[in-house]
Design a protein around this motif. Structure first.
Motif, PDB file in Angstrom:
ATOM      1  N   HIS A  21      -0.947 -10.977   4.723  1.00 31.08           N
ATOM      2  CA  HIS A  21      -2.310 -11.302   5.142  1.00 31.08           C
ATOM      3  C   HIS A  21      -3.333 -10.310   4.602  1.00 31.08           C
ATOM      4  O   HIS A  21      -4.535 -10.496   4.796  1.00 31.08           O
ATOM      5  N   ARG A  46      -6.146  -7.580  15.330  1.00 32.19           N
ATOM      6  CA  ARG A  46      -6.316  -8.870  15.992  1.00 32.19           C
ATOM      7  C   ARG A  46      -5.160  -9.772  15.599  1.00 32.19           C
ATOM      8  O   ARG A  46      -4.856  -9.909  14.408  1.00 32.19           O
ATOM      9  N   ILE A  63      -2.655  -8.414  13.096  1.00 34.64           N
ATOM     10  CA  ILE A  63      -3.103  -8.080  11.748  1.00 34.64           C
ATOM     11  C   ILE A  63      -4.192  -7.008  11.838  1.00 34.64           C
ATOM     12  O   ILE A  63      -5.171  -7.181  12.566  1.00 34.64           O
ATOM     13  N   ILE A  97      -7.369  -5.906  10.941  1.00 38.00           N
ATOM     14  CA  ILE A  97      -8.443  -6.674  10.298  1.00 38.00           C
ATOM     15  C   ILE A  97      -9.607  -5.827   9.789  1.00 38.00           C
ATOM     16  O   ILE A  97     -10.353  -6.272   8.922  1.00 38.00           O
ATOM     17  N   SER A  98      -9.772  -4.624  10.327  1.00 36.28           N
ATOM     18  CA  SER A  98     -10.889  -3.795   9.860  1.00 36.28           C
ATOM     19  C   SER A  98     -10.626  -2.330  10.159  1.00 36.28           C
ATOM     20  O   SER A  98      -9.798  -1.988  11.000  1.00 36.28           O
ATOM     21  N   ARG A 153      -5.543   0.697   7.197  1.00 33.03           N
ATOM     22  CA  ARG A 153      -5.082  -0.617   7.647  1.00 33.03           C
ATOM     23  C   ARG A 153      -3.653  -0.881   7.190  1.00 33.03           C
ATOM     24  O   ARG A 153      -2.828  -1.382   7.959  1.00 33.03           O
TER      25      ARG A 153
END
Length: 157
Positions: A21, A66, A69, A71-72, A88
């Motif tokens: 992802h 989230r 995953i 995500i930021s 990340r």
């Protein structure tokens, strides 16, 4: 500059699913593995501190997770470039940390966490008493938390 996804060496199948992802370069993947990233779980996400730097406190960033995953990240690289930063990716390859962040997020988003706080009980010897018990202020009548838990029955007249 758009990077390609590179799966770090030794990543498990669950890591590979999460990493699929994310888009990141081989350089980012290597740095996520070899730099000394110290991670701690917070109520807002995973706090990642890079202790490879001379001043680690200046290199501490929050990674938001989230649905399992990352995500930021609050780091300048994640904001400036396309693709995931090393923080990340670092969270993504640390399966127990990622799982803990995901579980913690689920509880924060609507699950129930039960805390045993003996200071809220008037009678600390009664371990079955709900934390929100208010029986003492009802003149012998049971409170609803005690009735719902089965600890006390409604009085019959």
């Amino acid at each position: 500059m758009r990077g390609t996804s590179a799966v770090p060496r030794g990543a498990s199948m669950s890591n590979r699913n999460v990493l699929s992802h994310l888009t990141f370069t081989k350089r980012v993947a290597k740095r996520a593995q070899y730099e000394a990233l110290e991670c701690s779980l917070t109520t807002r996400g995973v706090l990642v501190r890079n202790t490879s730097h001379a001043k680690p406190a200046d290199h501490e960033y929050l990674v938001t997770v989230r649905n399992g995953i990352p995500i930021s990240c609050e780091c300048p690289v994640d904001d400036r470039y396309d693709g995931a930063c090393k923080h990340r990716v670092g969270v993504a390859i640390r399966t127990p940390l990622l799982q803990a962040a995901t579980d913690h997020s689920l509880v924060a988003d609507g699950g129930t966490q039960i805390e045993n706080n003996p200071e809220t009980h008037t009678d600390n010897s009664d371990s079955d008493q709900p934390a929100d018990c208010d029986c003492d202020g009802l003149g012998g009548f049971p409170c609803w938390p005690c009735v719902r838990s089965g600890r006390r029955d409604l009085l019959e007249e």
